[in-house]
Design an enzyme around this catalytic site. Structure first.
Site, PDB file in Angstrom:
ATOM      1  N   ASN A 136     -10.713 -42.547 -21.747  1.00  0.00           N
ATOM      2  CA  ASN A 136     -11.805 -41.594 -21.883  1.00  0.00           C
ATOM      3  C   ASN A 136     -11.937 -40.769 -20.602  1.00  0.00           C
ATOM      4  O   ASN A 136     -11.720 -41.255 -19.498  1.00  0.00           O
ATOM      5  CB  ASN A 136     -13.122 -42.288 -22.243  1.00  0.00           C
ATOM      6  CG  ASN A 136     -13.586 -43.308 -21.230  1.00  0.00           C
ATOM      7  OD1 ASN A 136     -12.789 -44.060 -20.668  1.00  0.00           O
ATOM      8  ND2 ASN A 136     -14.890 -43.350 -20.993  1.00  0.00           N
ATOM      9  N   ILE A 137     -12.265 -39.497 -20.792  1.00  0.00           N
ATOM     10  CA  ILE A 137     -12.430 -38.570 -19.678  1.00  0.00           C
ATOM     11  C   ILE A 137     -13.756 -37.855 -19.887  1.00  0.00           C
ATOM     12  O   ILE A 137     -13.922 -37.104 -20.849  1.00  0.00           O
ATOM     13  CB  ILE A 137     -11.265 -37.562 -19.617  1.00  0.00           C
ATOM     14  CG1 ILE A 137      -9.939 -38.313 -19.483  1.00  0.00           C
ATOM     15  CG2 ILE A 137     -11.473 -36.567 -18.477  1.00  0.00           C
ATOM     16  CD1 ILE A 137      -8.713 -37.463 -19.699  1.00  0.00           C
ATOM     17  N   GLU A 138     -14.708 -38.125 -18.999  1.00  0.00           N
ATOM     18  CA  GLU A 138     -16.045 -37.548 -19.124  1.00  0.00           C
ATOM     19  C   GLU A 138     -16.141 -36.239 -18.351  1.00  0.00           C
ATOM     20  O   GLU A 138     -15.315 -35.944 -17.488  1.00  0.00           O
ATOM     21  CB  GLU A 138     -17.088 -38.542 -18.602  1.00  0.00           C
ATOM     22  CG  GLU A 138     -17.170 -39.798 -19.424  1.00  0.00           C
ATOM     23  CD  GLU A 138     -18.195 -40.798 -18.909  1.00  0.00           C
ATOM     24  OE1 GLU A 138     -18.447 -41.758 -19.633  1.00  0.00           O
ATOM     25  OE2 GLU A 138     -18.737 -40.611 -17.793  1.00  0.00           O
ATOM     26  N   CYS A 173     -12.793 -38.899 -25.836  1.00  0.00           N
ATOM     27  CA  CYS A 173     -12.613 -40.347 -25.956  1.00  0.00           C
ATOM     28  C   CYS A 173     -11.155 -40.734 -25.781  1.00  0.00           C
ATOM     29  O   CYS A 173     -10.241 -39.941 -26.032  1.00  0.00           O
ATOM     30  CB  CYS A 173     -13.093 -40.824 -27.325  1.00  0.00           C
ATOM     31  SG  CYS A 173     -14.829 -40.489 -27.645  1.00  0.00           S
ATOM     32  N   GLU A 215      -9.342 -42.655 -27.611  1.00  0.00           N
ATOM     33  CA  GLU A 215      -8.610 -42.626 -28.873  1.00  0.00           C
ATOM     34  C   GLU A 215      -8.022 -41.253 -29.141  1.00  0.00           C
ATOM     35  O   GLU A 215      -6.857 -41.113 -29.531  1.00  0.00           O
ATOM     36  CB  GLU A 215      -9.519 -43.024 -30.041  1.00  0.00           C
ATOM     37  CG  GLU A 215     -10.094 -44.420 -29.936  1.00  0.00           C
ATOM     38  CD  GLU A 215     -11.458 -44.471 -29.234  1.00  0.00           C
ATOM     39  OE1 GLU A 215     -11.612 -43.846 -28.151  1.00  0.00           O
ATOM     40  OE2 GLU A 215     -12.359 -45.134 -29.772  1.00  0.00           O
ATOM     41  N   CYS A 240     -15.851 -43.757 -32.092  1.00  0.00           N
ATOM     42  CA  CYS A 240     -17.004 -42.939 -32.486  1.00  0.00           C
ATOM     43  C   CYS A 240     -16.670 -42.178 -33.775  1.00  0.00           C
ATOM     44  O   CYS A 240     -15.529 -42.187 -34.243  1.00  0.00           O
ATOM     45  CB  CYS A 240     -17.372 -41.977 -31.364  1.00  0.00           C
ATOM     46  SG  CYS A 240     -16.210 -40.604 -31.154  1.00  0.00           S
ATOM     47  N   CYS A 242     -13.839 -39.548 -33.408  1.00  0.00           N
ATOM     48  CA  CYS A 242     -12.517 -40.189 -33.345  1.00  0.00           C
ATOM     49  C   CYS A 242     -12.089 -40.689 -34.725  1.00  0.00           C
ATOM     50  O   CYS A 242     -10.927 -40.570 -35.104  1.00  0.00           O
ATOM     51  CB  CYS A 242     -12.519 -41.343 -32.344  1.00  0.00           C
ATOM     52  SG  CYS A 242     -12.564 -40.787 -30.632  1.00  0.00           S
TER      53      CYS A 242
END
Length: 189
Positions: free
Chosen positions: A48-50, A59, A61, A91, A94
């Site tokens: 995940n990369i925010e 996300c 995935e 989520c 995804c």
């Protein structure tokens, strides 16, 4: 579809755990890794990369799925997800992306009267698969007769592995987690 042996599930989960090391989560401090196996037999991982703008985050995935599709994979066979907590399910976004690449063309009927022609855009999804099947005799798109079969056959193809409460690997299919994915609907003229 692959044979998902215990060792393959463990390898996918291990690689998903390793992918968490690449997570960028300064806002939630919730690190997620994913590893999938695609129809080409290759493994793809993602984390995940925010972003400060929440909607620009992605996300683990989807990172793994998009890497696979970009690399030429057409179908996602299975995905393992590992997070800071057990039972980290995908989520809704995804799950919808997974439904797009969950065996879209593996279950379409291919009879003597039909032929598959290549889509020049090379965009793998149900709609393109349905649009590119033509009848040899009439040269008419047979989309209407295939929609129901494809809709019923594809969504449960992808397997999802998550870590359970006691560290064991739990297995789900996409339909169990996402029974009402967006469906193709015939447009009224």
């Amino acid at each position: 579809m692959c044979d998902f042996s215990k060792s393959l599930k463990e390898e996918l989960m291990h690689l998903a755990d390793k992918a968490r090391e690449h997570s960028y989560a300064p806002y939630s401090n919730y690190h997620v890794g994913a590893c999938l196996i695609a129809d080409n037999g290759k493994l793809y991982s993602g984390a995940n990369i925010e972003n400060g703008s929440y909607g620009a985050s992605i996300c683990a995935e989807r990172v793994a799925i998009f890497k696979a599709i970009y690399d030429g994979a057409k179908v996602i066979e299975a995905i393992a997800i590992k997070a800071d907590t057990p039972r980290a399910f995908p989520c809704g976004i995804c799950r919808q992306v997974m439904s797009e690449f969950a065996g879209y063309n593996k279950n379409t009927e291919n009879t003597e009267n039909t032929e598959n022609i290549e889509n020049t855009q090379n965009t793998p999804n149900i709609q393109n698969t349905l649009n590119i099947t033509k009848s040899k005799s009439s040269k008419k798109v047979t989309k209407d007769t295939k929609v129901e079969k494809v809709k019923n056959d594809i969504i449960d193809n992808i397997k999802i592995f998550v870590e359970g409460e006691n560290g064991e690997i739990e297995e789900y299919d996409l339909e169990a987690l996402f029974p009402h994915a967006f469906e193709l609907k015939k447009m009224e003229s």
